[in-house]
Design a protein around this motif. Structure first.
Motif, PDB file in Angstrom:
ATOM      1  N   ALA A  57       7.433 -23.457 -31.827  1.00 28.86           N
ATOM      2  CA  ALA A  57       7.574 -24.913 -31.802  1.00 28.86           C
ATOM      3  C   ALA A  57       9.030 -25.301 -31.577  1.00 28.86           C
ATOM      4  O   ALA A  57       9.335 -26.216 -30.813  1.00 28.86           O
ATOM      5  CB  ALA A  57       7.064 -25.513 -33.115  1.00 28.86           C
ATOM      6  N   VAL A  58       9.948 -24.575 -32.255  1.00 27.38           N
ATOM      7  CA  VAL A  58      11.372 -24.867 -32.089  1.00 27.38           C
ATOM      8  C   VAL A  58      11.781 -24.646 -30.640  1.00 27.38           C
ATOM      9  O   VAL A  58      12.576 -25.405 -30.084  1.00 27.38           O
ATOM     10  CB  VAL A  58      12.226 -23.987 -33.024  1.00 27.38           C
ATOM     11  CG1 VAL A  58      13.715 -24.175 -32.738  1.00 27.38           C
ATOM     12  CG2 VAL A  58      11.920 -24.318 -34.477  1.00 27.38           C
ATOM     13  N   ARG A  59      11.189 -23.613 -30.010  1.00 21.88           N
ATOM     14  CA  ARG A  59      11.567 -23.292 -28.627  1.00 21.88           C
ATOM     15  C   ARG A  59      10.988 -24.275 -27.619  1.00 21.88           C
ATOM     16  O   ARG A  59      11.460 -24.358 -26.496  1.00 21.88           O
ATOM     17  CB  ARG A  59      11.138 -21.859 -28.293  1.00 21.88           C
ATOM     18  CG  ARG A  59      12.174 -20.824 -28.713  1.00 21.88           C
ATOM     19  CD  ARG A  59      11.890 -19.479 -28.072  1.00 21.88           C
ATOM     20  NE  ARG A  59      10.658 -18.877 -28.576  1.00 21.88           N
ATOM     21  CZ  ARG A  59      10.609 -18.114 -29.683  1.00 21.88           C
ATOM     22  NH1 ARG A  59      11.712 -17.852 -30.361  1.00 21.88           N
ATOM     23  NH2 ARG A  59       9.484 -17.609 -30.096  1.00 21.88           N
ATOM     24  N   THR A  60       9.965 -25.036 -28.035  1.00 18.94           N
ATOM     25  CA  THR A  60       9.348 -25.977 -27.104  1.00 18.94           C
ATOM     26  C   THR A  60      10.244 -27.192 -26.918  1.00 18.94           C
ATOM     27  O   THR A  60      10.535 -27.921 -27.876  1.00 18.94           O
ATOM     28  CB  THR A  60       7.972 -26.440 -27.624  1.00 18.94           C
ATOM     29  OG1 THR A  60       7.227 -25.296 -27.999  1.00 18.94           O
ATOM     30  CG2 THR A  60       7.226 -27.221 -26.561  1.00 18.94           C
ATOM     31  N   ALA A  61      10.706 -27.404 -25.701  1.00 22.30           N
ATOM     32  CA  ALA A  61      11.662 -28.477 -25.429  1.00 22.30           C
ATOM     33  C   ALA A  61      11.070 -29.839 -25.769  1.00 22.30           C
ATOM     34  O   ALA A  61      11.764 -30.703 -26.313  1.00 22.30           O
ATOM     35  CB  ALA A  61      12.084 -28.444 -23.963  1.00 22.30           C
ATOM     36  N   GLU A  62       9.787 -30.057 -25.465  1.00 29.30           N
ATOM     37  CA  GLU A  62       9.167 -31.362 -25.705  1.00 29.30           C
ATOM     38  C   GLU A  62       9.199 -31.721 -27.192  1.00 29.30           C
ATOM     39  O   GLU A  62       9.473 -32.862 -27.552  1.00 29.30           O
ATOM     40  CB  GLU A  62       7.708 -31.349 -25.250  1.00 29.30           C
ATOM     41  CG  GLU A  62       7.532 -31.568 -23.766  1.00 29.30           C
ATOM     42  CD  GLU A  62       6.082 -31.357 -23.374  1.00 29.30           C
ATOM     43  OE1 GLU A  62       5.201 -31.824 -24.128  1.00 29.30           O
ATOM     44  OE2 GLU A  62       5.836 -30.711 -22.348  1.00 29.30           O
ATOM     45  N   ILE A  63       8.896 -30.709 -28.022  1.00 27.83           N
ATOM     46  CA  ILE A  63       8.892 -30.962 -29.476  1.00 27.83           C
ATOM     47  C   ILE A  63      10.316 -31.234 -29.961  1.00 27.83           C
ATOM     48  O   ILE A  63      10.564 -32.148 -30.740  1.00 27.83           O
ATOM     49  CB  ILE A  63       8.269 -29.763 -30.225  1.00 27.83           C
ATOM     50  CG1 ILE A  63       6.786 -29.650 -29.857  1.00 27.83           C
ATOM     51  CG2 ILE A  63       8.454 -29.918 -31.727  1.00 27.83           C
ATOM     52  CD1 ILE A  63       6.083 -28.450 -30.466  1.00 27.83           C
ATOM     53  N   ARG A  64      11.246 -30.408 -29.461  1.00 24.48           N
ATOM     54  CA  ARG A  64      12.643 -30.597 -29.857  1.00 24.48           C
ATOM     55  C   ARG A  64      13.135 -31.992 -29.497  1.00 24.48           C
ATOM     56  O   ARG A  64      13.740 -32.701 -30.325  1.00 24.48           O
ATOM     57  CB  ARG A  64      13.526 -29.559 -29.171  1.00 24.48           C
ATOM     58  CG  ARG A  64      13.665 -28.242 -29.904  1.00 24.48           C
ATOM     59  CD  ARG A  64      15.019 -27.606 -29.631  1.00 24.48           C
ATOM     60  NE  ARG A  64      15.429 -27.660 -28.242  1.00 24.48           N
ATOM     61  CZ  ARG A  64      15.162 -26.716 -27.324  1.00 24.48           C
ATOM     62  NH1 ARG A  64      14.484 -25.642 -27.692  1.00 24.48           N
ATOM     63  NH2 ARG A  64      15.560 -26.845 -26.083  1.00 24.48           N
ATOM     64  N   SER A  65      12.863 -32.419 -28.288  1.00 26.43           N
ATOM     65  CA  SER A  65      13.379 -33.726 -27.868  1.00 26.43           C
ATOM     66  C   SER A  65      12.677 -34.854 -28.630  1.00 26.43           C
ATOM     67  O   SER A  65      13.292 -35.883 -28.924  1.00 26.43           O
ATOM     68  CB  SER A  65      13.231 -33.912 -26.352  1.00 26.43           C
ATOM     69  OG  SER A  65      11.862 -34.027 -26.027  1.00 26.43           O
ATOM     70  N   ALA A  66      11.400 -34.666 -28.979  1.00 28.40           N
ATOM     71  CA  ALA A  66      10.695 -35.702 -29.743  1.00 28.40           C
ATOM     72  C   ALA A  66      11.323 -35.862 -31.128  1.00 28.40           C
ATOM     73  O   ALA A  66      11.538 -36.982 -31.618  1.00 28.40           O
ATOM     74  CB  ALA A  66       9.212 -35.346 -29.875  1.00 28.40           C
ATOM     75  N   ILE A  67      11.639 -34.727 -31.763  1.00 26.29           N
ATOM     76  CA  ILE A  67      12.249 -34.785 -33.097  1.00 26.29           C
ATOM     77  C   ILE A  67      13.646 -35.406 -33.011  1.00 26.29           C
ATOM     78  O   ILE A  67      14.011 -36.268 -33.820  1.00 26.29           O
ATOM     79  CB  ILE A  67      12.305 -33.370 -33.730  1.00 26.29           C
ATOM     80  CG1 ILE A  67      10.897 -32.947 -34.138  1.00 26.29           C
ATOM     81  CG2 ILE A  67      13.232 -33.360 -34.936  1.00 26.29           C
ATOM     82  CD1 ILE A  67      10.796 -31.552 -34.712  1.00 26.29           C
ATOM     83  N   TRP A  68      14.407 -35.018 -32.003  1.00 28.71           N
ATOM     84  CA  TRP A  68      15.749 -35.572 -31.824  1.00 28.71           C
ATOM     85  C   TRP A  68      15.682 -37.079 -31.606  1.00 28.71           C
ATOM     86  O   TRP A  68      16.460 -37.848 -32.180  1.00 28.71           O
ATOM     87  CB  TRP A  68      16.450 -34.863 -30.675  1.00 28.71           C
ATOM     88  CG  TRP A  68      17.745 -35.506 -30.247  1.00 28.71           C
ATOM     89  CD1 TRP A  68      18.060 -35.938 -29.014  1.00 28.71           C
ATOM     90  CD2 TRP A  68      18.871 -35.781 -31.073  1.00 28.71           C
ATOM     91  NE1 TRP A  68      19.316 -36.473 -29.001  1.00 28.71           N
ATOM     92  CE2 TRP A  68      19.848 -36.390 -30.277  1.00 28.71           C
ATOM     93  CE3 TRP A  68      19.150 -35.579 -32.422  1.00 28.71           C
ATOM     94  CZ2 TRP A  68      21.067 -36.808 -30.740  1.00 28.71           C
ATOM     95  CZ3 TRP A  68      20.387 -35.997 -32.903  1.00 28.71           C
ATOM     96  CH2 TRP A  68      21.329 -36.595 -32.058  1.00 28.71           C
ATOM     97  N   LEU A  69      14.712 -37.522 -30.811  1.00 26.56           N
ATOM     98  CA  LEU A  69      14.534 -38.956 -30.558  1.00 26.56           C
ATOM     99  C   LEU A  69      14.234 -39.693 -31.859  1.00 26.56           C
ATOM    100  O   LEU A  69      14.786 -40.770 -32.142  1.00 26.56           O
ATOM    101  CB  LEU A  69      13.376 -39.153 -29.566  1.00 26.56           C
ATOM    102  CG  LEU A  69      13.093 -40.596 -29.139  1.00 26.56           C
ATOM    103  CD1 LEU A  69      14.238 -41.133 -28.288  1.00 26.56           C
ATOM    104  CD2 LEU A  69      11.772 -40.674 -28.365  1.00 26.56           C
ATOM    105  N   SER A  70      13.361 -39.097 -32.678  1.00 23.70           N
ATOM    106  CA  SER A  70      13.013 -39.726 -33.951  1.00 23.70           C
ATOM    107  C   SER A  70      14.228 -39.851 -34.866  1.00 23.70           C
ATOM    108  O   SER A  70      14.470 -40.905 -35.460  1.00 23.70           O
ATOM    109  CB  SER A  70      11.928 -38.908 -34.677  1.00 23.70           C
ATOM    110  OG  SER A  70      10.657 -39.261 -34.200  1.00 23.70           O
ATOM    111  N   LEU A  71      14.977 -38.759 -34.960  1.00 19.49           N
ATOM    112  CA  LEU A  71      16.163 -38.766 -35.817  1.00 19.49           C
ATOM    113  C   LEU A  71      17.143 -39.847 -35.385  1.00 19.49           C
ATOM    114  O   LEU A  71      17.643 -40.635 -36.183  1.00 19.49           O
ATOM    115  CB  LEU A  71      16.870 -37.406 -35.758  1.00 19.49           C
ATOM    116  CG  LEU A  71      16.211 -36.233 -36.460  1.00 19.49           C
ATOM    117  CD1 LEU A  71      16.982 -34.944 -36.166  1.00 19.49           C
ATOM    118  CD2 LEU A  71      16.147 -36.479 -37.949  1.00 19.49           C
ATOM    119  N   ARG A  72      17.397 -39.871 -34.063  1.00 17.65           N
ATOM    120  CA  ARG A  72      18.392 -40.774 -33.513  1.00 17.65           C
ATOM    121  C   ARG A  72      17.987 -42.227 -33.734  1.00 17.65           C
ATOM    122  O   ARG A  72      18.760 -43.047 -34.227  1.00 17.65           O
ATOM    123  CB  ARG A  72      18.537 -40.480 -32.021  1.00 17.65           C
ATOM    124  CG  ARG A  72      19.712 -41.127 -31.360  1.00 17.65           C
ATOM    125  CD  ARG A  72      19.819 -40.621 -29.938  1.00 17.65           C
ATOM    126  NE  ARG A  72      18.632 -40.940 -29.153  1.00 17.65           N
ATOM    127  CZ  ARG A  72      18.199 -40.228 -28.100  1.00 17.65           C
ATOM    128  NH1 ARG A  72      18.856 -39.143 -27.731  1.00 17.65           N
ATOM    129  NH2 ARG A  72      17.137 -40.599 -27.427  1.00 17.65           N
TER     130      ARG A  72
END
Lengths: 284, 354
Positions: A57-72
């Motif tokens: 999951a960490v390696r999946t770019a889509e998941i990473r960017s979704a989490i980053w978007l949420s945080l931001r």
């Protein structure tokens, strides 16, 4: 002895201890049930995922960017909520409001409105043909399917947390401190910035922490206003629809870990256990 | 042009409460003690003068200027509260500098000088939370005086202190205020503070100013029984003129100084500390001397209050040592003298209060 006790309506000697014990037993049992109800699903969810799945999951770019978007966007919402919420909180706590209880009711309204309904309502106002959206469109700001929309949805649902937290903090300040400041020559701006705001800082940070937590977990309003770009909760939902329970678990756990750890840090900052305020307080 | 503070027919509404047509003057360097029970409107008056409340009518004039159009921050009035209201997030120096900074003064020197003047230079870096009540009180005074105010308002500044600290600070406070040379309005419900601090006294009861004037004038001739009670006088009973310099009170003839006015509605009042007790064996025919019976003996610390019953109910304050000397126990007889100079004939409140 017991006959006499029964006659006077008093309990025999053994009973007060038993009743006392029963009180604590019932209290602990019900409180424990509620705590378990919160913790169990999260623990079970975590157990459903293997470390390798989590790593995927960490390696999946889509998941990473979704989490980053949420945080931001949750962090951005916390800042926007503070800037807009502090004046409203001050008015509620100190201002001469004609219909204070009505205004307070409006502030708390987002607690009662279903979040999908919030999304629909916001869309009516913020869409390109909406009252507000039409105006902001001229400035190049549109809400549907943008980060502006995400922040708008997050802001709406977290307003009560921000405003009430700051309002309570300001109400807790002795008004004589502000009167003293005024008598010393400080006008309203200086009184607010040098006395009221520093003394309400805890409440502001607590409100921002709550706003952040409420925002990062928001699904309903955000999903309607801005399904894309996908925030983490929307992404988890999408994964669940596409691939089922097991497949969405890894992304869920990752989201859970990130939100929990950031929230813990925010809360610690707000309660003053870390950060510059803590060192200033006890000592000196 | 008059200087100092002048209140002209000031009327203030605070919820259901009304402060009615208050007229007062305080000259520079003088301390006016405003006495009144809780709920009399003392704090409302302070808040109005300071600019936190808008009066319904009347004028507040300070150094010849009507304050009506000035916001609180432009009035240059020093405030000292009962709980001091020191800024908890600032050091002592920060508190005292606050008013200077608000006026654009960068230097900390005036603040340090003021702290030194009040003997608290060593407290400068401390936080208010780490100060004793007496220290906080001095800091609050320093903060109020450092900006060179044209009036100082003090709202029960000693009420939150323990008795020994209060006694020590009272004189110091008076000296500091007089040295500052500003008019001071000092609110309290403690008549001891009025006695020891005031140049002038005003008595506020139920939102109305009942009497104002030089301190001795008030204590000598209270305007009515409410005022007198508040100044520590006790009621003996209704007094009727009985020819010459005497009155009858509850059937007892008492001498007073001067001819009593013919008007009715007078009450004879006295101070318990003026009553002189002597052994009952002595002749009871001296002036205003009554043979009474001890009803109760109540210790007030250094002094003892002796309640006496008989043709008149009288209370006397005596030193502790007098209790065994005069055999003051309930049921015992004793002679009580009410010196004519200590008796006051006071109009009943509401009848002659004008």
């Amino acid at each position: 002895m017991t006959a006499q006790a029964a006659r006077t309506g008093a309990f025999p000697a053994a009973w007060p201890g038993l009743r006392r014990g029963l009180f604590y037993a019932v209290t602990w049992l019900l409180a424990g049930l509620l705590l378990a109800f919160i913790v169990l699903p999260l623990v079970r969810l975590t157990l459903a995922t293997s470390p390798s799945q989590l790593a995927d999951a960490v390696r999946t770019a889509e998941i990473r960017s979704a989490i980053w978007l949420s945080l931001r966007d949750a962090a951005l919402t916390a800042v926007v909520a503070a800037v807009l919420g502090i004046p409203l909180a001050w008015l509620l706590a100190r201002g001469r409001l004609p219909a204070r209880s009505v205004v307070q009711g409006v502030v708390d309204l987002p607690l009662a409105v279903p979040h999908s309904v919030v999304g629909i309502g916001l869309l009516f106002v913020l869409s390109r043909r909406g009252w507000v959206g039409a105006q902001t469109g001229h400035l190049g700001i549109s809400f549907y399917g943008t980060e502006w929309g995400i922040v708008a949805g997050m802001l709406f649902v977290s307003v009560p947390f921000m405003v009430d937290s700051v309002r309570l903090a300001i109400e807790g300040i002795d008004p004589r401190l502000e009167q003293a400041a005024r008598s010393l020559g400080a006008g309203p701006w200086l009184t607010f910035s040098r006395v009221t705001l520093p003394l309400a800082a805890r409440g502001v940070f607590a409100g921002m922490a709550l706003t952040y937590a409420r925002s990062i977990s928001e699904f309903g309003a955000v999903a309607i206003l801005a399904y894309f770009p996908m925030t983490a909760p929307v992404k988890v939902y999408a994964l669940y629809l596409q691939n089922g329970l097991q497949q969405s678990a890894a992304a869920s756990v990752l989201l859970l870990l990130v939100t929990l750890s950031t929230f813990v840090v925010f809360r610690a900052l707000a309660s003053g256990r870390v950060g510059p305020r803590a060192t200033r307080h006890g000592h000196e | 042009m008059s200087s100092g503070l002048e209140l002209r027919q000031l009327t203030v509404r605070a919820g259901a409460f009304r402060l009615e047509t208050v007229t007062l003057q305080i000259a520079p360097g003088r301390i006016l003690v405003l006495l009144g029970p809780s709920g009399a409107g003392k704090t409302v008056l302070i808040e109005t003068i300071a600019g936190f409340r808008r009066p319904l009518s009347g004028q507040i004039v300070l150094d010849g200027r009507d304050l009506a159009s000035l916001p609180a921050e432009a009035r240059r009035i020093g405030l000292v509260f009962q709980q001091y209201a020191l800024f908890p997030h600032l050091s002592v120096l920060g508190n005292v500098r606050f008013g200077l900074r608000a006026r654009g003064e960068r230097s900390a020197e005036p603040a340090r000088a003021m702290l030194a003047r009040l003997g608290i230079a060593g407290l400068a870096p401390r936080r208010p939370a780490n100060l004793s009540g007496g220290e906080q009180q001095r800091v609050a005074l320093a903060r109020a005086l450092v900006t060179d105010p044209r009036l100082v308002l003090l709202d029960e500044p000693l009420a939150a202190l323990d008795a020994p600290t209060r006694d020590g600070l009272r004189d110091e406070l008076g000296r500091t205020l007089r040295a500052a040379g500003v008019p001071a309005l000092y609110v309290t419900h403690d008549q001891i503070e009025a006695h020891s601090l005031a140049d002038d006294v005003a008595v506020l009861i139920g939102g109305r100013l009942r009497q104002a004037g030089p301190v001795q004038a008030l204590f000598d001739a209270p305007a009515d029984t409410d005022v007198a009670r508040f100044l520590g006088l006790e009621q003996l009973g209704p007094a009727a003129p009985a020819g010459g310099c005497s009155v009858t009170v509850c059937g007892v003839r008492l001498h007073v100084t001067g001819k009593p006015p013919a008007a009715g509605g007078l009450v004879a009042m006295y101070r318990a500390e003026d009553v002189q007790l002597s052994p009952a064996t002595e002749a009871a025919d001296a002036v205003n001397t009554l043979r009474l019976t001890v009803k109760a003996v109540v210790s007030l610390g250094p002094v003892v209050r002796v309640e006496l019953a008989g043709p008149l109910a009288v209370a006397a304050l005596v030193f502790r040592g007098a209790v065994p000397a005069l055999n003051l126990r309930p049921g015992q007889p004793v002679c009580a003298a009410l010196p004519p100079a200590s008796l006051r004939l006071v109009p009943v409140a509401g009848v002659c209060s004008g």
